[in-house]
Design a protein around this motif. Sequence first.
Motif, short mmCIF file in Angstrom:
data_model
loop_
_atom_site.label_atom_id
_atom_site.label_comp_id
_atom_site.label_asym_id
_atom_site.label_seq_id
_atom_site.Cartn_x
_atom_site.Cartn_y
_atom_site.Cartn_z
N LEU A 415 0.84 -1.21 0.00
CA LEU A 415 0.00 0.00 0.00
C LEU A 415 0.86 1.25 0.00
O LEU A 415 0.60 2.19 -0.77
N LEU A 416 1.88 1.26 0.84
CA LEU A 416 2.77 2.43 0.89
C LEU A 416 3.54 2.59 -0.42
O LEU A 416 3.75 3.72 -0.90
N ALA A 417 3.94 1.46 -1.01
CA ALA A 417 4.64 1.55 -2.29
C ALA A 417 3.72 2.10 -3.37
O ALA A 417 4.15 2.91 -4.21
N ASP A 418 2.44 1.67 -3.37
CA ASP A 418 1.49 2.20 -4.35
C ASP A 418 1.27 3.69 -4.15
O ASP A 418 1.19 4.46 -5.13
N MET A 419 1.18 4.12 -2.91
CA MET A 419 1.01 5.55 -2.64
C MET A 419 2.27 6.33 -3.04
O MET A 419 2.17 7.46 -3.52
N ASP A 420 3.42 5.72 -2.82
CA ASP A 420 4.66 6.38 -3.27
C ASP A 420 4.66 6.54 -4.78
O ASP A 420 5.09 7.59 -5.30
N ASN A 421 4.18 5.53 -5.50
CA ASN A 421 4.09 5.65 -6.96
C ASN A 421 3.13 6.76 -7.36
O ASN A 421 3.38 7.51 -8.32
N GLN A 422 1.99 6.87 -6.65
CA GLN A 422 1.04 7.94 -6.94
C GLN A 422 1.66 9.31 -6.68
O GLN A 422 1.44 10.25 -7.44
N ILE A 423 2.47 9.40 -5.62
CA ILE A 423 3.14 10.68 -5.32
C ILE A 423 4.13 11.03 -6.41
O ILE A 423 4.22 12.19 -6.85
N VAL A 424 4.85 10.03 -6.88
CA VAL A 424 5.82 10.29 -7.97
C VAL A 424 5.10 10.75 -9.23
O VAL A 424 5.51 11.73 -9.89
N LYS A 425 4.00 10.07 -9.57
CA LYS A 425 3.24 10.48 -10.76
C LYS A 425 2.64 11.86 -10.58
O LYS A 425 2.59 12.66 -11.53
N ALA A 426 2.16 12.15 -9.37
CA ALA A 426 1.58 13.48 -9.11
C ALA A 426 2.64 14.56 -9.26
O ALA A 426 2.36 15.64 -9.81
N LYS A 427 3.85 14.28 -8.79
CA LYS A 427 4.93 15.26 -8.95
C LYS A 427 5.27 15.45 -10.43
O LYS A 427 5.53 16.59 -10.87
N GLU A 428 5.27 14.37 -11.19
CA GLU A 428 5.55 14.50 -12.62
C GLU A 428 4.46 15.33 -13.31
O GLU A 428 4.75 16.18 -14.16
N GLU A 429 3.19 15.08 -12.94
CA GLU A 429 2.09 15.84 -13.56
C GLU A 429 2.17 17.31 -13.14
O GLU A 429 1.96 18.21 -13.97
N ALA A 430 2.48 17.55 -11.86
CA ALA A 430 2.61 18.93 -11.42
C ALA A 430 3.73 19.65 -12.14
O ALA A 430 3.62 20.83 -12.48
N LEU A 431 4.81 18.92 -12.38
CA LEU A 431 5.92 19.53 -13.12
C LEU A 431 5.52 19.84 -14.55
O LEU A 431 5.91 20.89 -15.11
N SER A 432 4.72 18.97 -15.17
CA SER A 432 4.28 19.22 -16.55
C SER A 432 3.29 20.39 -16.61
O SER A 432 3.18 21.05 -17.65
N ARG A 433 2.54 20.66 -15.55
CA ARG A 433 1.55 21.74 -15.52
C ARG A 433 2.15 23.07 -15.05
O ARG A 433 1.47 24.10 -15.12
N LYS A 434 3.40 23.04 -14.57
CA LYS A 434 3.96 24.22 -13.93
C LYS A 434 4.03 25.42 -14.88
O LYS A 434 3.66 26.54 -14.52
N GLU A 435 4.47 25.19 -16.11
CA GLU A 435 4.61 26.31 -17.05
C GLU A 435 3.27 26.96 -17.34
O GLU A 435 3.13 28.20 -17.35
N ILE A 436 2.24 26.14 -17.55
CA ILE A 436 0.91 26.70 -17.84
C ILE A 436 0.35 27.39 -16.61
O ILE A 436 -0.26 28.48 -16.71
#
Length: 636
Positions: A415-436
């Motif tokens: 469960l913690l590993a899955d949440m860690d993966n979600q956090i990593v993906k969320a950070k990647e998405e946030a980074l992709s949205r940062k410029e806009i």
Amino acid sequence: MLVKLLTYCVLDWYSKVAPMLGFFLSVDLDYERCQFFYALYCGFLGLAVCFELRLMAAVDAEKPLSGQITCGSLLQQLQQIWDEVGESDSDRDKMLLQLEQECLNVYKRKVDHAVKSRAFLLQTLADARVELTNLLSALGEKSYVGVPEKTSGSIKEQLAAIAPALEKLWNQKDERMKEFSDVQSQIQKICAEIAGVSGPEESPAVDESDLSLKKLDEFHAQLQDLQKEKSERLHKVLEFVNTVHDLCAVLGLDFFHTVTEVHPSLNDSAGVQSKSISNDTLARLSETVLSLKEDKKQRFKEGNYITTQLVDLWNLMDTPEEERSLFDHVTCNISASVVEVIISGALALQVIEQTEVEVDRLDQLKASRMKEIAFKKQAELEEIFAHAHVEIDTEAAQAKILELIDSGNIEPADLLADMDNQIVKAKEEALSRKEILDKVEKWMSTCEEESWLEDYNRDENKYNASRGAHLNLKRAEKARILVNKIPAIVDTLMAKTHTWEQDRGITFAYDGVPLLAMLDEYVMLRHDREVEKKRLRDQKKFQEQSSKEPEPVLGSTPSITRQLSTKKVVGPRANGSTNGTTSRRLSLNAHQNGSRSINRDRKRDSMPAAPVNHVAMSKEDAVSHISTVEPVPSTP
């Protein structure tokens, strides 16, 4: 008198003939000739002895006894005794012949001894010359200053001339042999050390046939090479020993026990003066260093893995610094390389075992605090989405976490590993949205400046000399410049949003509202505002022309400007609020414009509305949300 004369003649002749006879005897002749000359020599010698005895007797007879015992006095005393006894002449002659024979034998012995002595001296002289030649050859000397060039004089004189040179050369030979022995002993000792041979040292055999300085220089050169090699080997041994000491300190091993297993001389505590520099010792030291380095790498890998787990558990459970400081000696090496780990005991087995025990304890504690840790990760995920202006259903996510933990269908670590993966993906998405998002913030701040400028333009007292008027004037100038850039900002933002949606196949939502819909509505309202402003300008011109004509007496036409001034259009805000009252026209136009925007870009209908954990909504709901919540662009 006649006896004396004859005696002198015989003795004189013997003195001249005797050397000649002695020469013939010394020369290598055949046996018969040697016997002849020897008999002749003995006859003359006996005759000379007889005459000498007669002469001594006559001399003694002429000279009275003076207290000295001589041959003549003894012979005279013997004659007196014979006379008293009455010895006959024949007996007397026999006795005299016997005396003469005995004297002859004495002379013969003396001559033989003299011959042997001369032969010995000659042999000694020859041996001395040979020894001299051999010494000069052995010492590598072509000549010597003290050696006489000409062989003249007697044998003893020649020996006396050669003796000092021989003595000096013998002394020089002894010194040279001592030097050779010392050099060869050192060479033999170093060779034994290199070969690793131990035991009693034997004196080296010195070649006495070649004691030249050239040979000695060769031995010195060989000794220097061996000493250099010994120094290099000793330097290597010390380097290996220092490396072993450092590795043993880091690994927590017994240094003295380790080096003693290689060779006892490497242990300084054993009191051994010299260290072994043999090939076997160097090879074993090299193997020991490689083995210790391999152990260090293995322990570093194991310790780094365990330390990483420990730090992750600390971060999960917010372990206080006081408790973390107990393992500072372990965590200080987490970012270091294998070579950089030099702290004593850093990779000891005891330290690694203590770290493993702490990790096991925290693992057990983590299982009991799983809900707290999971909610903490969920809060981190929500914070990332909040900064990225992405809406998620918080209550549903928390309820799902509780359900998974209570049901026990999933391991806590998974469960913690899955949440860690979600956090990593969320950070990647946030980074992709940062410029806009940065451009959205710039657009909103520009709209706020536009709203402020509109209020400033409506202020009738803006030119009064009040406090801060000059600051408002400067701000108004800057605001006008920013307002003029709004169309370009909107166009750039729409282009980047289109590109982002095409690359990812989803709609870019800002706090749950599609951003392109917001921008389309803003463009439409801005266009309507410009049309309204133009109509107001035309109306104003018409009123100015009408004011010059007489007004009608009955009633008057209501002012359109007054009606429009009651409507205040404001810019968008990030929190969805407005600076003024919400316009019903904005709501209606937003719905129409949202439908029109969706029809223009049909590709957007097939895209997913939001990523995982996002709140899904239809585009009609999004448009409705814009019409009721989002702010309206204002006019300067």
